[in-house]
Design an enzyme around this catalytic site. Structure first.
Site, PDB file in Angstrom:
ATOM      1  N   GLN A 250       3.759  38.932  57.404  1.00  0.00           N
ATOM      2  CA  GLN A 250       4.824  39.617  58.134  1.00  0.00           C
ATOM      3  C   GLN A 250       6.142  38.855  58.067  1.00  0.00           C
ATOM      4  O   GLN A 250       7.216  39.454  58.083  1.00  0.00           O
ATOM      5  CB  GLN A 250       4.402  39.839  59.591  1.00  0.00           C
ATOM      6  CG  GLN A 250       3.204  40.766  59.732  1.00  0.00           C
ATOM      7  CD  GLN A 250       3.446  42.117  59.089  1.00  0.00           C
ATOM      8  OE1 GLN A 250       4.334  42.862  59.475  1.00  0.00           O
ATOM      9  NE2 GLN A 250       2.656  42.431  58.067  1.00  0.00           N
ATOM     10  N   HIS A 253       8.850  39.880  55.536  1.00  0.00           N
ATOM     11  CA  HIS A 253       9.721  41.045  55.716  1.00  0.00           C
ATOM     12  C   HIS A 253      11.192  40.651  55.712  1.00  0.00           C
ATOM     13  O   HIS A 253      12.039  41.390  55.204  1.00  0.00           O
ATOM     14  CB  HIS A 253       9.393  41.756  57.032  1.00  0.00           C
ATOM     15  CG  HIS A 253       8.324  42.797  56.908  1.00  0.00           C
ATOM     16  ND1 HIS A 253       8.573  44.060  56.426  1.00  0.00           N
ATOM     17  CD2 HIS A 253       7.003  42.761  57.198  1.00  0.00           C
ATOM     18  CE1 HIS A 253       7.454  44.759  56.430  1.00  0.00           C
ATOM     19  NE2 HIS A 253       6.482  44.004  56.884  1.00  0.00           N
ATOM     20  N   GLU A 318       5.846  43.714  68.265  1.00  0.00           N
ATOM     21  CA  GLU A 318       5.626  44.933  67.484  1.00  0.00           C
ATOM     22  C   GLU A 318       4.171  45.033  67.021  1.00  0.00           C
ATOM     23  O   GLU A 318       3.524  46.075  67.166  1.00  0.00           O
ATOM     24  CB  GLU A 318       6.564  44.926  66.272  1.00  0.00           C
ATOM     25  CG  GLU A 318       6.389  46.104  65.337  1.00  0.00           C
ATOM     26  CD  GLU A 318       7.224  45.974  64.083  1.00  0.00           C
ATOM     27  OE1 GLU A 318       7.407  46.995  63.404  1.00  0.00           O
ATOM     28  OE2 GLU A 318       7.694  44.859  63.773  1.00  0.00           O
ATOM     29  N   HIS A 319       3.653  43.966  66.429  1.00  0.00           N
ATOM     30  CA  HIS A 319       2.263  43.918  65.954  1.00  0.00           C
ATOM     31  C   HIS A 319       1.539  42.789  66.664  1.00  0.00           C
ATOM     32  O   HIS A 319       2.029  41.656  66.670  1.00  0.00           O
ATOM     33  CB  HIS A 319       2.198  43.641  64.451  1.00  0.00           C
ATOM     34  CG  HIS A 319       3.027  44.544  63.603  1.00  0.00           C
ATOM     35  ND1 HIS A 319       4.246  44.167  63.076  1.00  0.00           N
ATOM     36  CD2 HIS A 319       2.801  45.813  63.180  1.00  0.00           C
ATOM     37  CE1 HIS A 319       4.745  45.161  62.353  1.00  0.00           C
ATOM     38  NE2 HIS A 319       3.891  46.174  62.394  1.00  0.00           N
ATOM     39  N   ASP A 352       0.652  48.561  58.095  1.00  0.00           N
ATOM     40  CA  ASP A 352       1.924  48.733  57.393  1.00  0.00           C
ATOM     41  C   ASP A 352       1.810  49.728  56.242  1.00  0.00           C
ATOM     42  O   ASP A 352       2.742  50.500  55.985  1.00  0.00           O
ATOM     43  CB  ASP A 352       2.393  47.395  56.813  1.00  0.00           C
ATOM     44  CG  ASP A 352       3.069  46.508  57.829  1.00  0.00           C
ATOM     45  OD1 ASP A 352       3.395  46.995  58.924  1.00  0.00           O
ATOM     46  OD2 ASP A 352       3.267  45.315  57.530  1.00  0.00           O
ATOM     47  N   HIS A 412      23.322  77.752  95.133  1.00  0.00           N
ATOM     48  CA  HIS A 412      21.897  77.741  94.819  1.00  0.00           C
ATOM     49  C   HIS A 412      21.107  78.477  95.909  1.00  0.00           C
ATOM     50  O   HIS A 412      20.199  79.269  95.624  1.00  0.00           O
ATOM     51  CB  HIS A 412      21.370  76.297  94.727  1.00  0.00           C
ATOM     52  CG  HIS A 412      21.763  75.582  93.478  1.00  0.00           C
ATOM     53  ND1 HIS A 412      23.064  75.289  93.162  1.00  0.00           N
ATOM     54  CD2 HIS A 412      21.002  75.079  92.468  1.00  0.00           C
ATOM     55  CE1 HIS A 412      23.112  74.631  92.008  1.00  0.00           C
ATOM     56  NE2 HIS A 412      21.864  74.500  91.557  1.00  0.00           N
TER      57      HIS A 412
END
Length: 437
Positions: A250, A253, A318-319, A352, A412
């Protein structure tokens, strides 16, 4: 207690400052609003050195691109997209429309209606993200989106054949060879040759992410995306080699991708630290992954798994991978994560690229309040109501009159009064003389 074996350097995010990105994107969006296709073409020439007669690919162009893709790659694309489709269909089946008579004569209902048009961005650049086509376009089509317009860059005119194939096989209705801010802006606001869409989805660099942020509200978006994040919770049973592999998988990335290990084992912590250094020596993406690990890598030792899960929830990564004796315990213990990967047989890279769950996930603590992209993001959950009897209308009308006047909303209240009077064949006290009531 927690002890840092390695702590993040806390360095600034690599690349242009947030202020410069914001200003650049704002100027590009304004220019495209004003000049449409002319501005889009200029930015494509400037940033991608690409200015074809038409940015949209015709069917012959798509067929030619697919013909250049190896058969095994095409087969793999189809397999992965079937995995994504299967999971999205399961998600869609979990959502149901309903109608119920909640009290006599009062009918309330719910429908899940697809967004009409979606713009999907499939990045190119350092990595051609075929998987982004699977995740964004396939899922949109399962939701029932009628029109998906997809963009991917072609720097220097080099056609990304595999990306084109992935977008087409996923079900894209329109494919444009267009990248960056100019792509997502054209998809959002429209030009002379690109019809606007209602929603933008897909990852991108800092400029694409900022463009989506600025366009949000005018169109919907999937998520505010940041750098990819991974966090591993491990006990003494974890394998140091696998743990290091997955952290670096990861980290590659981008140089700003956090990679974190939280463990109850001091031995594992030091073994992983040494193993990461060894693996970086022959990793082809070590320039990127090494920078991410140097500046944003962390190893934390805690006293118990209870403390590990609580700390992991604070990260809201995230993961999150669970390398423990009983990995499913995390399902009960944790609440804040984009996606959970249970056991050493499972890795984030499966998510992924191939397993079928969606890889567009929350970052930068957003997992505290949202999940990732899923079929429901493409659906508008709308409601409807019908009062089928005069008696029910009168009963609710009396309630409305009291409730609205408690808030000083006389107009109303009169809507309620009028229904009461209609049901009883009378005239409201406040109705002007000579009217039709």
């Amino acid at each position: 207690m927690k002890k840092y074996v390695k702590q993040s350097a806390g360095s600034a995010v690599v690349g242009p400052s947030s202020e410069s990105v914001r200003a650049t994107v704002e100027a590009v969006i304004a220019d495209i609003r004003a000049r449409g296709d002319e501005a889009v073409r200029e930015y494509s020439e400037k940033f991608d050195q690409f200015s074809p007669a038409s940015f949209r690919l015709g069917q012959d162009d798509i067929d030619a691109a697919i013909a250049r893709v190896p058969e095994q790659t095409l087969a793999d694309i189809r397999t992965v997209q079937e995995n994504v489709r299967r999971f999205a269909e399961l998600q869609r089946a979990s959502l149901r429309d309903f109608e119920a008579e909640v009290t006599p004569g009062v009918l309330l209902g719910q429908r899940n209606v697809p967004v009409d048009a979606v713009g999907a961005y499939v990045p190119g650049g350092r990595y051609p993200l075929l998987a982004s086509a699977h995740m964004t376009i396939t899922t949109a089509k399962v939701a029932g989106v009628k029109r998906v317009a997809a963009c991917t860059p072609a720097p220097g005119g080099n056609l990304p054949d595999a990306s084109i194939a992935a977008m087409h096989l996923a079900g894209a209705d329109e494919i444009y060879l267009l990248g960056g801010v100019q792509a997502v802006t054209a998809l959002a606001v429209g030009t002379e040759t690109i019809e606007p869409t209602d929603m933008l989805v897909g990852p991108g660099n800092a400029f694409v992410a900022e463009a989506k942020r600025q366009l949000f509200g005018e169109v919907g978006i999937d998520l505010f995306a940041g750098p990819t994040e991974v966090l591993i919770v491990a006990d003494e049973t974890a394998d140091a080699f696998l743990t290091a592999v997955d952290l670096l998988s990861q980290a590659e990335h981008g140089p700003d991708s956090p990679a974190v290990l939280i463990t109850t084992s001091d031995t594992l912590a030091h073994d992983v630290l040494a193993e990461v250094d060894r693996q970086l020596q022959n990793l082809p993406t070590r320039e990127v992954a090494g920078a991410a690990w140097r500046d944003h890598g962390e190893i934390v030792v805690v006293d118990s798994l209870t403390e590990a899960y609580a700390l992991a929830d604070e990260f809201a990564s995230e993961h999150v991978q669970i390398f423990t004796r009983d990995p499913r315990e995390a399902l009960r213990a944790m609440t804040s994560y984009g996606a959970l990967f249970l056991g050493e047989n499972t890795c984030v890279s499966f998510g992924d690229k191939v397993i079928g769950t969606n890889h567009v996930l929350p970052t930068r603590l957003a997992a505290r309040y949202t999940g990732g992209l899923w079929v429901g993001k493409y659906l508008k959950t709308v409601t409807y109501q019908e009062i089928a009897t005069l008696d029910a209308s009168a009963e609710l009308g009396e309630l409305l009159g009291r409730a609205a006047r408690a808030e000083n909303f006389e107009g109303h209240a009169r809507s309620g009064d009028a229904r009461v009077a209609r049901a009883r064949g009378t005239r409201p006290d406040w109705a002007p003389k000579g009217g039709t009531a």
